[in-house]
Design a protein around this motif. Structure first.
Motif, PDB file in Angstrom:
ATOM      1  N   GLY A  52       0.793  -1.215   0.000  1.00  0.00           N
ATOM      2  CA  GLY A  52       0.000   0.000   0.000  1.00  0.00           C
ATOM      3  C   GLY A  52       0.829   1.270   0.000  1.00  0.00           C
ATOM      4  O   GLY A  52       0.452   2.272   0.580  1.00  0.00           O
ATOM      5  N   ARG A  53       2.009   1.212  -0.639  1.00  0.00           N
ATOM      6  CA  ARG A  53       2.844   2.419  -0.710  1.00  0.00           C
ATOM      7  C   ARG A  53       2.812   2.947  -2.140  1.00  0.00           C
ATOM      8  O   ARG A  53       3.443   2.380  -3.020  1.00  0.00           O
ATOM      9  N   PRO A  54       2.068   4.029  -2.389  1.00  0.00           N
ATOM     10  CA  PRO A  54       1.851   4.463  -3.785  1.00  0.00           C
ATOM     11  C   PRO A  54       3.085   5.025  -4.467  1.00  0.00           C
ATOM     12  O   PRO A  54       3.067   5.213  -5.679  1.00  0.00           O
ATOM     13  N   ASP A  55       4.166   5.296  -3.728  1.00  0.00           N
ATOM     14  CA  ASP A  55       5.326   5.877  -4.410  1.00  0.00           C
ATOM     15  C   ASP A  55       6.248   4.829  -5.019  1.00  0.00           C
ATOM     16  O   ASP A  55       7.209   5.172  -5.688  1.00  0.00           O
ATOM     17  N   PHE A  56       5.933   3.529  -4.819  1.00  0.00           N
ATOM     18  CA  PHE A  56       6.788   2.498  -5.390  1.00  0.00           C
ATOM     19  C   PHE A  56       6.730   2.488  -6.919  1.00  0.00           C
ATOM     20  O   PHE A  56       7.692   2.078  -7.557  1.00  0.00           O
ATOM     21  N   LEU A  57       5.596   2.919  -7.504  1.00  0.00           N
ATOM     22  CA  LEU A  57       5.466   2.861  -8.964  1.00  0.00           C
ATOM     23  C   LEU A  57       6.485   3.770  -9.646  1.00  0.00           C
ATOM     24  O   LEU A  57       6.989   3.445 -10.714  1.00  0.00           O
ATOM     25  N   ASP A  58       6.789   4.908  -9.027  1.00  0.00           N
ATOM     26  CA  ASP A  58       7.810   5.794  -9.601  1.00  0.00           C
ATOM     27  C   ASP A  58       9.152   5.084  -9.653  1.00  0.00           C
ATOM     28  O   ASP A  58       9.889   5.176 -10.640  1.00  0.00           O
ATOM     29  N   ILE A  59       9.449   4.351  -8.565  1.00  0.00           N
ATOM     30  CA  ILE A  59      10.712   3.596  -8.543  1.00  0.00           C
ATOM     31  C   ILE A  59      10.709   2.564  -9.662  1.00  0.00           C
ATOM     32  O   ILE A  59      11.727   2.350 -10.328  1.00  0.00           O
ATOM     33  N   ALA A  60       9.542   1.932  -9.880  1.00  0.00           N
ATOM     34  CA  ALA A  60       9.464   0.920 -10.944  1.00  0.00           C
ATOM     35  C   ALA A  60       9.757   1.542 -12.297  1.00  0.00           C
ATOM     36  O   ALA A  60      10.488   0.962 -13.111  1.00  0.00           O
ATOM     37  N   ILE A  61       9.206   2.734 -12.567  1.00  0.00           N
ATOM     38  CA  ILE A  61       9.460   3.398 -13.857  1.00  0.00           C
ATOM     39  C   ILE A  61      10.954   3.680 -14.018  1.00  0.00           C
ATOM     40  O   ILE A  61      11.555   3.366 -15.051  1.00  0.00           O
ATOM     41  N   VAL A  62      11.558   4.234 -12.965  1.00  0.00           N
ATOM     42  CA  VAL A  62      12.985   4.561 -13.045  1.00  0.00           C
ATOM     43  C   VAL A  62      13.811   3.295 -13.239  1.00  0.00           C
ATOM     44  O   VAL A  62      14.750   3.251 -14.032  1.00  0.00           O
ATOM     45  N   TYR A  63      13.410   2.204 -12.530  1.00  0.00           N
ATOM     46  CA  TYR A  63      14.161   0.963 -12.659  1.00  0.00           C
ATOM     47  C   TYR A  63      14.067   0.402 -14.071  1.00  0.00           C
ATOM     48  O   TYR A  63      15.046  -0.114 -14.621  1.00  0.00           O
ATOM     49  N   ALA A  64      12.865   0.526 -14.690  1.00  0.00           N
ATOM     50  CA  ALA A  64      12.695   0.050 -16.068  1.00  0.00           C
ATOM     51  C   ALA A  64      13.635   0.802 -16.997  1.00  0.00           C
ATOM     52  O   ALA A  64      14.304   0.203 -17.847  1.00  0.00           O
ATOM     53  N   LEU A  65      13.709   2.120 -16.828  1.00  0.00           N
ATOM     54  CA  LEU A  65      14.593   2.919 -17.687  1.00  0.00           C
ATOM     55  C   LEU A  65      16.052   2.520 -17.494  1.00  0.00           C
ATOM     56  O   LEU A  65      16.785   2.287 -18.465  1.00  0.00           O
ATOM     57  N   ILE A  66      16.477   2.412 -16.224  1.00  0.00           N
ATOM     58  CA  ILE A  66      17.883   2.104 -15.952  1.00  0.00           C
ATOM     59  C   ILE A  66      18.246   0.723 -16.480  1.00  0.00           C
ATOM     60  O   ILE A  66      19.310   0.508 -17.059  1.00  0.00           O
ATOM     61  N   ASN A  67      17.317  -0.253 -16.307  1.00  0.00           N
ATOM     62  CA  ASN A  67      17.586  -1.615 -16.755  1.00  0.00           C
ATOM     63  C   ASN A  67      17.828  -1.646 -18.260  1.00  0.00           C
ATOM     64  O   ASN A  67      18.798  -2.242 -18.734  1.00  0.00           O
ATOM     65  N   PHE A  68      16.946  -0.958 -19.015  1.00  0.00           N
ATOM     66  CA  PHE A  68      17.077  -0.949 -20.470  1.00  0.00           C
ATOM     67  C   PHE A  68      18.402  -0.337 -20.879  1.00  0.00           C
ATOM     68  O   PHE A  68      19.149  -0.899 -21.688  1.00  0.00           O
ATOM     69  N   ILE A  69      18.726   0.820 -20.288  1.00  0.00           N
ATOM     70  CA  ILE A  69      19.957   1.508 -20.677  1.00  0.00           C
ATOM     71  C   ILE A  69      21.180   0.673 -20.315  1.00  0.00           C
ATOM     72  O   ILE A  69      22.145   0.590 -21.079  1.00  0.00           O
ATOM     73  N   SER A  70      21.136  -0.005 -19.138  1.00  0.00           N
ATOM     74  CA  SER A  70      22.298  -0.789 -18.736  1.00  0.00           C
ATOM     75  C   SER A  70      22.511  -1.971 -19.671  1.00  0.00           C
ATOM     76  O   SER A  70      23.659  -2.296 -20.014  1.00  0.00           O
ATOM     77  N   ILE A  71      21.404  -2.619 -20.125  1.00  0.00           N
ATOM     78  CA  ILE A  71      21.574  -3.752 -21.044  1.00  0.00           C
ATOM     79  C   ILE A  71      22.195  -3.285 -22.351  1.00  0.00           C
ATOM     80  O   ILE A  71      23.157  -3.891 -22.864  1.00  0.00           O
ATOM     81  N   ILE A  72      21.663  -2.175 -22.900  1.00  0.00           N
ATOM     82  CA  ILE A  72      22.224  -1.656 -24.150  1.00  0.00           C
ATOM     83  C   ILE A  72      23.690  -1.266 -23.950  1.00  0.00           C
ATOM     84  O   ILE A  72      24.562  -1.538 -24.789  1.00  0.00           O
ATOM     85  N   GLY A  73      23.985  -0.654 -22.792  1.00  0.00           N
ATOM     86  CA  GLY A  73      25.357  -0.247 -22.515  1.00  0.00           C
ATOM     87  C   GLY A  73      26.302  -1.433 -22.449  1.00  0.00           C
ATOM     88  O   GLY A  73      27.384  -1.417 -23.049  1.00  0.00           O
ATOM     89  N   VAL A  74      25.884  -2.491 -21.739  1.00  0.00           N
ATOM     90  CA  VAL A  74      26.732  -3.679 -21.622  1.00  0.00           C
ATOM     91  C   VAL A  74      26.963  -4.309 -22.990  1.00  0.00           C
ATOM     92  O   VAL A  74      28.090  -4.697 -23.343  1.00  0.00           O
ATOM     93  N   LEU A  75      25.890  -4.377 -23.818  1.00  0.00           N
ATOM     94  CA  LEU A  75      26.031  -4.966 -25.157  1.00  0.00           C
ATOM     95  C   LEU A  75      27.029  -4.179 -25.987  1.00  0.00           C
ATOM     96  O   LEU A  75      27.887  -4.748 -26.660  1.00  0.00           O
ATOM     97  N   ARG A  76      26.929  -2.852 -25.948  1.00  0.00           N
ATOM     98  CA  ARG A  76      27.841  -2.034 -26.742  1.00  0.00           C
ATOM     99  C   ARG A  76      29.268  -2.202 -26.249  1.00  0.00           C
ATOM    100  O   ARG A  76      30.210  -2.272 -27.045  1.00  0.00           O
ATOM    101  N   PHE A  77      29.412  -2.274 -24.909  1.00  0.00           N
ATOM    102  CA  PHE A  77      30.751  -2.438 -24.341  1.00  0.00           C
ATOM    103  C   PHE A  77      31.414  -3.699 -24.884  1.00  0.00           C
ATOM    104  O   PHE A  77      32.555  -3.682 -25.336  1.00  0.00           O
ATOM    105  N   PHE A  78      30.658  -4.824 -24.875  1.00  0.00           N
ATOM    106  CA  PHE A  78      31.271  -6.073 -25.335  1.00  0.00           C
ATOM    107  C   PHE A  78      31.478  -6.066 -26.834  1.00  0.00           C
ATOM    108  O   PHE A  78      32.426  -6.657 -27.339  1.00  0.00           O
TER     109      PHE A  78
END
Lengths: 90, 112, 156
Positions: A52-78
């Motif tokens: 019942g904590r309504p501010d968790f959804l904002d964290i979820a949005i930020v986590y989705a963005l960071i996850n996507f960028i990190s995967i693309i970053g790791v792929l480019r690095f390799f």
């Protein structure tokens, strides 16, 4: 009901971790880490309703963005790292 | 009405959990990387969608609803882009799909 | 001008959804930040029909409904393959032709292929998309070319 969904998501993340440890190739591991990340987003969203904590959804949005960028970053690095070793081998 | 939404969202959450679990089992069961991408996209598309729709039914007309829609749209877009990027990077790095490997082995056997 | 307006509305909606506080001061901050982002985008020259494809606004939802149905069906097929085990799959690489003229159409087509479980687009060379398919059923579904036709109707 939310608790069951959260437990299933934790099990899915555990299975993804097993694949990340087993490998065998680098890309299997990246794929498993990607699954782990997207399931984390879902888990945070479910936790929002579970606790019942309504501010968790904002964290979820930020986590989705960071996850996507990190995967693309790791792929480019390799990609670049492998190109460089191939050039050095020549 | 309330009860109907509850039951619907339970069905969606259960279905989403099932598809996520199926995808994770596929991730372990399938023999090589390119098949595993398909199992991964299983959890990314229907698994994530069903869980988020189940949560939307519980959210009601609050700010949580558009945020969940935002997460859903973003995870679908990012999921496809990430799978494509992984498949392309794997192919570029010399990892070959299974059927081509079988074809090469057959050709080598014929040459022998 | 239309594209600038569309971008402003989109950014404002995004801000309003994520904020949750609607006092005059914060709404002023919203207007300021949207104006800053839009002017930055115009300076970077990314406000055009390629970044904001307004011409597909009304045709895209119909296609998305059809795509959602296809994705659900493909999910069920792949889920069955997972539980049947690895003997039931026969991975293969196929090539399909993207008959769309515009880049946007090709991108929508390749992304739709990837979004559907069972098929992943690996590479796009000219008009040919290299697709990895999980089994014969997925490959055959793609080779009928119905998705290609529908995308062409949305974005030539």
């Amino acid at each position: 009901m939310f608790a069951l969904a959260a437990l299933t998501l934790l099990a899915v993340m555990g299975l993804a971790l097993i694949r990340a440890f087993l490998g065998p190739t680098l890309y299997d591991r990246i794929l498993a880490v990607n699954i782990f990340g997207t399931k984390t987003v879902l888990l945070i969203a479910v936790m929002d309703f579970l606790g019942g904590r309504p501010d968790f959804l904002d964290i979820a949005i930020v986590y989705a963005l960071i996850n996507f960028i990190s995967i693309i970053g790791v792929l480019r690095f390799f990609e670049y790292a492998e190109k460089k070793t191939a050039e050095q081998a020549e | 009405m309330e009860l109907m939404f509850d039951i619907l969202s339970w069905i969606f959450l259960l279905g989403g959990s099932f598809f996520c679990l199926t995808g994770a089992v596929g991730l372990l069961r399938f023999p090589e990387f390119f098949s595993r991408i398909h199992a991964a996209s299983l959890t990314d598309t229907l698994g994530a969608s069903l869980i988020l729709i189940g949560l939307m039914l519980q959210a009601g007309w609050k700010l949580a609803l558009p945020k969940l829609i935002l997460i859903l749209v973003f995870s679908l877009l990012a999921g496809t882009t990430a799978s494509h990027a992984m498949a392309k990077a794997a192919l570029k790095s010399g990892l070959r799909p299974l059927d081509q490997e079988e074809g090469r082995r057959k050709r080598e056997r014929q040459e022998d | 001008m239309r594209h600038t307006l569309a971008l402003s509305i989109l950014l404002s909606a995004f801000w309003l959804v994520n904020s949750g506080h609607y006092t005059p001061l914060l709404l002023f901050f919203m207007l300021a930040s949207v104006a800053a982002i839009v002017s930055l985008s115009r300076y970077m020259d990314v406000v055009d029909g390629e970044a904001q494809p307004l011409n597909i606004t009304f045709t895209l939802p119909i296609y998305l409904f059809w795509l959602a149905k296809e994705v659900v069906l493909a999910n069920i097929v792949v889920a069955t393959r997972v539980w049947q085990g690895k003997e039931s799959i026969s991975p293969r690489t196929i090539e399909v032709t993207a008959s769309q003229k515009t880049d946007l159409g090709k991108v929508i087509y390749a992304n739709s292929i990837t979004l559907t479980p069972g098929t992943v687009s690996i590479d796009l060379e000219g008009d040919t998309i290299i697709v990895h398919a999980l089994d014969e059923q997925s490959a055959a579904g793609l080779l009928t070319g119905e998705m290609d036709r529908r995308v062409r109707r949305v974005a030539g």
